[in-house]
Scaffold this motif. Structure first.
Motif, PDB file in Angstrom:
ATOM      1  N   PRO A 136      27.417  66.027  -3.255  1.00  0.00           N
ATOM      2  CA  PRO A 136      26.088  66.460  -3.687  1.00  0.00           C
ATOM      3  C   PRO A 136      26.172  67.503  -4.792  1.00  0.00           C
ATOM      4  O   PRO A 136      27.143  68.257  -4.890  1.00  0.00           O
ATOM      5  CB  PRO A 136      25.471  67.049  -2.417  1.00  0.00           C
ATOM      6  N   LEU A 137      25.147  67.522  -5.630  1.00  0.00           N
ATOM      7  CA  LEU A 137      24.992  68.557  -6.645  1.00  0.00           C
ATOM      8  C   LEU A 137      23.988  69.591  -6.140  1.00  0.00           C
ATOM      9  O   LEU A 137      23.027  69.233  -5.456  1.00  0.00           O
ATOM     10  CB  LEU A 137      24.473  67.971  -7.955  1.00  0.00           C
ATOM     11  N   CYS A 138      24.213  70.827  -6.483  1.00  0.00           N
ATOM     12  CA  CYS A 138      23.264  71.879  -6.124  1.00  0.00           C
ATOM     13  C   CYS A 138      23.011  72.757  -7.342  1.00  0.00           C
ATOM     14  O   CYS A 138      23.950  73.222  -7.988  1.00  0.00           O
ATOM     15  CB  CYS A 138      23.786  72.730  -4.961  1.00  0.00           C
ATOM     16  N   ILE A 139      21.743  72.978  -7.639  1.00  0.00           N
ATOM     17  CA  ILE A 139      21.343  73.830  -8.762  1.00  0.00           C
ATOM     18  C   ILE A 139      20.693  75.082  -8.205  1.00  0.00           C
ATOM     19  O   ILE A 139      19.733  74.997  -7.427  1.00  0.00           O
ATOM     20  CB  ILE A 139      20.359  73.096  -9.704  1.00  0.00           C
ATOM     21  N   GLU A 140      21.217  76.237  -8.561  1.00  0.00           N
ATOM     22  CA  GLU A 140      20.651  77.518  -8.112  1.00  0.00           C
ATOM     23  C   GLU A 140      19.946  78.185  -9.292  1.00  0.00           C
ATOM     24  O   GLU A 140      20.537  78.376 -10.356  1.00  0.00           O
ATOM     25  CB  GLU A 140      21.747  78.445  -7.575  1.00  0.00           C
ATOM     26  N   ILE A 141      18.683  78.523  -9.093  1.00  0.00           N
ATOM     27  CA  ILE A 141      17.879  79.156 -10.139  1.00  0.00           C
ATOM     28  C   ILE A 141      17.269  80.441  -9.600  1.00  0.00           C
ATOM     29  O   ILE A 141      16.690  80.452  -8.512  1.00  0.00           O
ATOM     30  CB  ILE A 141      16.732  78.228 -10.608  1.00  0.00           C
ATOM     31  N   LYS A 142      17.419  81.533 -10.365  1.00  0.00           N
ATOM     32  CA  LYS A 142      16.663  82.758 -10.095  1.00  0.00           C
ATOM     33  C   LYS A 142      15.478  82.750 -11.060  1.00  0.00           C
ATOM     34  O   LYS A 142      15.630  83.088 -12.226  1.00  0.00           O
ATOM     35  CB  LYS A 142      17.531  83.993 -10.348  1.00  0.00           C
TER      36      LYS A 142
END
Length: 489
Positions: A136-142
């Motif tokens: 899986p890919l995971c994108i973390e955004i603040k």
């Protein structure tokens, strides 16, 4: 996990913020957040086991009883406080030290208490339906603060025109925090306009700073680098992403395929951020959706009906951020009222829940705070608590985890993103929901003044940046006449 059989070799460095360090375990799909202390006074400032456990339990209670009702049950994972074997923690500290960024090494991991916050590893999906075995890919955004203040207490007009993030960028650049300005503007991300949102994410990818990361199979494959070659890093990222977004037989060349792949990623992120279980729309107030420092083409602003789907993750975060209705300038006098009251009646600190506990009654103080100042201590405390909660929402992280799935895979449509040919299942979560310290409010007031004054000194008088943008990018307000002013040359 069996806490008495913890092996530091099964855990890997995951990342860290200002107050905690995170390690992950792929096998157990868990992460541990451990407290950090300044290297200068680590031996003197470390908490006892009981104090550290209470500190972490406060984070759990705050997430469970305050942030989860405000942000939504489906987005918030509050985790649990755990006590770890001290020998495991000390060995873990030695193991991860070599992987930590140099800029973070001014603080050391808490090896005294053995306490940590245990959370699910949201870079992984609990049910991954892909038969192609792609991780899986995971994108973390603040996302940061997504609105401009409209409080009558604001004394500098620039705060009603340029968002805090964009002004803060200039302040950080001047003080050596970053070497390059980010062109990301939170107001574009929160606009609900897909073109503006795509542009915001593109700018996050180009200059991630601490606000953007990508994980593959739990491993960070893209984040901020001090000495980054942006084009090279983007090409490397595209190579990681190509199997997810381009068919194996694609004849596109390297540069062309990289552009397509990154654009597909952006569209998936936008779709996930706008996903909602409620098809109704909620419109944002006019005047909060434009930042004059954002480099947007005027065509993107012609449609002023900015909206976010009700109950999408951005809508929930923005609604919580907007509990800060007075701005720090309007809040500061109320903070001083509370401080004076606590000096006169110190025993009331507990009943006013200044330091918690973060229970149902704390949430009620936020939700039932009067709209008008009646001069009471209850109003002042309610507004202070609202501001602290809003600050948490302004500093949270969004985790978007996606996995590919084939045509034959049965999938709940509410869990599917299909912006183009590839099919993805996904989950969206909100992290980093710690309570903001009551004592930090005076610091926030001073910092706000420094950021605004620096922006006014360094940006406007020197190159009239906003004026130039107003001419070329069409920053006209809806329903108002435009006046051209000619200056002698």
């Amino acid at each position: 996990m069996e806490l008495d059989k913890m092996d530091e070799n099964e855990w890997k460095y995951h990342g860290e913020g200002n107050k905690s360090l995170v390690v992950s375990n792929v096998q157990h799909a868990r992460v541990l957040r451990l407290l950090k202390y300044s290297t200068e006074d680590a031996e003197n400032s470390h908490k006892t086991t009981e104090q550290a456990f209470r500190h972490i339990q406060n984070i759990v209670d705050y997430s469970q009883n305050v942030m989860k009702p405000l942000l939504g049950e489906k987005y918030v994972h509050n985790g649990e406080a755990v006590k770890l074997p001290l020998d495991f923690v000390r060995q873990l500290s030695l193991k991860v030290q070599q992987e930590r960024p140099e800029s973070r090494c001014d603080k050391v991991m808490d090896t005294f208490s053995g306490c940590a916050l245990c959370l699910p590893n949201l870079t992984q999906l609990s049910c991954c339906c892909s038969r192609e075995h792609r991780p899986p890919l995971c994108i973390e955004i603040k996302p940061k603060c997504g609105f401009l203040p409209s409080s009558r207490h604001v004394t500098k007009d620039i705060k009603n025109k340029v968002c805090r993030f964009c002004m803060h960028q200039h302040f950080k650049l001047a003080h050596g925090k970053w070497k390059r300005l980010s062109r990301y503007c939170p107001l574009d991300l929160f606009s609900g306009n897909k073109q503006r949102m795509s542009l915001a994410i593109k700018h996050l990818i180009e200059e991630p700073q601490n606000n953007f990361k990508i994980f593959k199979g739990g491993e960070c494959i893209y984040s901020c680098k001090d000495d980054a070659d942006v084009l090279q890093d983007l090409d490397e990222l595209a190579q990681h992403l190509r199997p997810y977004f381009l068919p194996n037989g694609s004849l596109m060349n390297g540069h062309q395929s990289s552009k397509v792949v990154l654009n597909e990623l952006i569209q998936v992120i936008v779709s996930a951020l706008l996903s909602s279980w409620d098809p109704r729309k909620t419109h944002l107030s006019e005047g909060r959706a434009r930042c004059e420092a954002s480099l947007l083409h005027r065509d993107l602003l012609r449609n002023t009906n900015h909206c976010l789907p009700k109950d999408c993750v951005l809508d929930k975060i923005l609604g919580t951020q907007m509990l800060d209705s007075l701005d720090i300038e309007g809040l500061n006098p109320l903070f001083k009222r509370v401080e004076q009251h606590l000096q006169d009646f110190p025993k009331e600190r507990s009943s006013l829940q200044i330091d918690g506990p973060y229970s149902q009654s704390f949430l009620e103080k936020i939700q039932k705070c009067p709209t008008e100042d009646d001069g009471s201590i209850e109003y002042a405390v309610g507004k202070v608590h609202q501001y602290r909660v809003a600050m948490t929402a302004k500093d949270c992280s969004i985790m978007i985890t996606i996995a590919t799935c084939g045509e034959e895979d049965g999938l709940d449509q509410s869990l599917e993103i299909q912006p183009s040919k590839p099919r993805f299942t996904y989950s969206v979560s909100i992290l980093d929901l710690d309570p903001k310290p009551y004592e930090s409010i005076p610091h926030q007031s001073r910092l706000d003044s420094k950021i605004v004054n620096h922006y006014l000194r360094s940006t406007l008088p020197n190159n009239q940046e906003l004026a130039n943008q107003s001419v070329f990018l069409g920053w006209d307000r809806e329903g108002e006449d435009c006046t051209l002013v000619f200056h002698p040359v």
